[in-house]
Design an enzyme around this catalytic site. Structure first.
Site, mmCIF file in Angstrom:
data_model
loop_
_atom_site.group_PDB
_atom_site.id
_atom_site.type_symbol
_atom_site.label_atom_id
_atom_site.label_comp_id
_atom_site.label_asym_id
_atom_site.label_seq_id
_atom_site.Cartn_x
_atom_site.Cartn_y
_atom_site.Cartn_z
ATOM 1 N N HIS A 201 17.709 26.899 42.689
ATOM 2 C CA HIS A 201 18.688 27.897 43.119
ATOM 3 C C HIS A 201 19.916 27.207 43.698
ATOM 4 C CE1 HIS A 201 16.698 27.471 47.135
ATOM 5 N NE2 HIS A 201 17.867 27.839 47.604
ATOM 6 N N TYR B 285 14.760 30.792 37.169
ATOM 7 C CA TYR B 285 13.300 30.845 37.306
ATOM 8 C C TYR B 285 12.655 30.755 35.929
ATOM 9 C CZ TYR B 285 9.059 32.032 39.889
ATOM 10 O OH TYR B 285 7.828 31.989 40.500
ATOM 11 N N TYR C 126 14.355 45.019 39.584
ATOM 12 C CA TYR C 126 15.722 44.743 40.025
ATOM 13 C C TYR C 126 16.618 45.831 39.434
ATOM 14 C CZ TYR C 126 14.449 40.058 41.703
ATOM 15 O OH TYR C 126 13.899 39.000 42.386
#
Length: 545
Positions: A292, A417, A484
């Protein structure tokens, strides 16, 4: 004869007047009528606990906001429910459904309150919230390696109680311990064990659902079509899920992790990212390697303040330190992983380490932190997700990462990811969640901030990044993840006769070819579309039944 006719007319007029008056009262007081109806199911003298809250109650706002995880939806202008019910058992859920249906109120069901668009506790029409906070038991059966989990339980509670019973068992679900199982499981649910065992929804073997008629159904009585639909298709479309039966999975006694920070010029960083996106999804299931990116202010060697991108490469490995270091040095020597970068942790400590509720430098973990439902500091946030099928060119990756500089320092973040592992082996139609073989990794675009007056600024930044990445991610459709949820993909107009056509636009992004099967299930179990929201599965119009 005249008198008889007159009397009949007069009596009819009186009856009509009183009927009209009663209808007006009913329409004018949906809350009063709802509470009167609900008293048959939740008698006030049964328990000392308060289970029903109206806007006049002292603790109404604290109950409402206690699990609102996105502070974008705590303003004075955010629509508020007429009533909040906090059921203790299934009969209270049944009563809330039947009474809401009777008086014409919408229902929103809230488990942990992490809905990215606030749709578990917001509606544009008069509504009731069913808050499942009191239904959070986790009952473990070590012998059968299964558990019954009530939908108000958090992931932290699930992990804690599994570990209390057996340290070598766990469940494949998300990282954040305050996420509620009700929504997380029904939307898919991925996390640290995704490449080993798939999603949470892949490992559900039974459920208790209260349908639109107030009936409690298990897997056998609901049938395989409905059971298929609630595992990844959004349980709120079909009823209220009271509990899940989950399959527990084996985890190692110890795992090895690292989380190394790379602070370098962006062109050098992109070389690392390019290597990562070509290799991370190909590793064996035992290794998860994700990364990240976030901006930070630093002081350079000349003592000057500057903003730079910090990148973190993080791992979870089902094996020892020596094996992990050897594997990384052979497959990804550019990362320069050393033994001193690694920690060996129990599985429960690994979960805590990546939960976001402890400092990365902490080594003395107390697993009771997983039982804390408060979640610590909250913020306003916006999030979008993309699926990547082929490597993004280095020139485009430079631009993507540089967009972090266009956002306030520390506000924007990207997470890459990896897919692969067992996700490549599960059919895209096994459950409604279709995102399987062919995907190499996901990108999460996240912005998190404190001041509500900055909402549009940060939301627009996310949109700008999302628009830029369009050519480099999945196409036709550009896929999305239900957990999401993203209202920019479209909303359904319930007054329109074409709501199926509208819903298909965003529905195929979430569910691919599974969308039509979900519509058929919805048409069968909730033909009048009682359970609905701006992105709910629509039933087919009556003429198509």
């Amino acid at each position: 004869m005249k008198c008889s006719t007159f009397c009949f007319w007069y009596v009819c007029k009186i009856i009509f007047f009183f009927l009209s008056f009663n209808i007006q009262i009913s329409i004018a007081n949906p809350q009063e009528n709802f509470l009167k109806c609900l008293s048959q199911y939740i008698p006030t003298n049964v328990t000392n606990a308060k289970l029903v809250y109206t806007q006049h109650d002292q603790f109404y706002m604290s109950i409402l906001n206690s699990t609102v995880q996105n502070l974008r939806f705590t303003s004075d202008t955010t629509p508020k429910p007429l009533v909040i019910t906090t059921p203790l058992n299934v009969s209270h859920i049944q009563g809330t459904i039947l009474c809401s249906k009777k008086v014409g109120l919408q229902i929103r069901t809230r488990s942990g309150g992490h809905d990215a668009e606030g749709m578990s506790y917001i509606s544009q029409v008069p509504f009731v919230i069913v808050d499942l906070r009191n239904m959070h038991s986790v009952k473990i059966d070590v012998h059968s390696q299964t558990a019954w989990v009530e939908s108000g339980a958090t992931l932290g509670e699930v992990y804690y109680w599994i570990n209390e019973n057996n340290e070598n068992l766990s469940f494949p679900a998300g990282y954040c311990p305050t996420v509620g199982t009700g929504g997380h499981f029904s939307g898919g649910g991925y996390g640290a064990l995704m490449r080993n065992y798939g999603l949470a929804a892949d490992n559900i073997i039974d459920a208790h659902l209260v349908n639109v008629d107030g009936k409690v159904l298990d897997r056998k009585s609901m049938g395989e079509d409905l059971f298929w639909a609630i595992r990844g298709g959004g349980g709120e479309n079909f009823g209220i899920i009271a509990a899940w039966k989950i399959r527990l999975v084996a985890v190692p006694s110890m795992s090895t992790i690292f989380s190394v920070k790379k602070n370098m010029e962006i062109h050098e960083l992109v070389k690392l990212v390019n290597k990562w996106q070509n290799i991370a999804y190909m590793y064996e299931k035992e290794l998860l390697l994700f990364t990240h990116f976030i901006t930070r202010n630093i002081t350079d060697n000349q003592g000057k303040n500057k903003t730079t991108i910090h990148s973190y490469f993080s791992s979870i490995f089902h094996g020892g330190v020596d094996s992990l270091v050897d594997l990384m040095n052979k497959s990804f020597p550019e990362l320069g992983i050393k033994k001193t970068d690694c920690k060996q942790l129990s599985w429960i400590d690994t979960i805590i380490f990546y939960s976001g509720v402890v400092n990365y430098n902490t080594t003395n973990f107390k697993k009771e932190i997983l039982l804390d439902r408060s979640g610590g500091r909250k913020a306003a946030f916006s999030i979008k997700l993309d699926y990547v099928k082929k490597p993004i060119p280095e020139t485009a990756m430079v631009t993507i990462l540089e967009k972090l500089y266009e956002e306030d320092v520390g506000v924007g973040m990207f997470v890459f990811y990896p897919y692969g592992g067992i996700m490549d082996e599960i059919s895209e139609s096994a459950i409604p969640f279709p995102h399987r073989a062919g995907i190499t990794y996901e990108i999460w675009y996240i912005a998190s901030w404190e001041k509500q007056e900055d909402n549009e600024k940060h939301i627009n930044w996310i949109r700008n990044v999302y628009n830029f990445t369009t050519p480099y991610v999945s196409q036709n459709p550009r896929m999305a993840y239900l957990n999401y949820r993203d209202l920019d993909l479209g909303k359904t107009n319930f007054e329109s006769p074409n709501n199926y056509t509208q819903a298909r636009i965003w529905g195929e992004k979430y569910f691919g070819k599974n969308f039509n099967r979900l519509v058929k299930v919805k048409t069968k179990v909730d033909p009048d579309n009682f359970f609905r929201n701006e992105q709910s599965i629509p039933p087919l119009p009556l003429r198509h039944h």
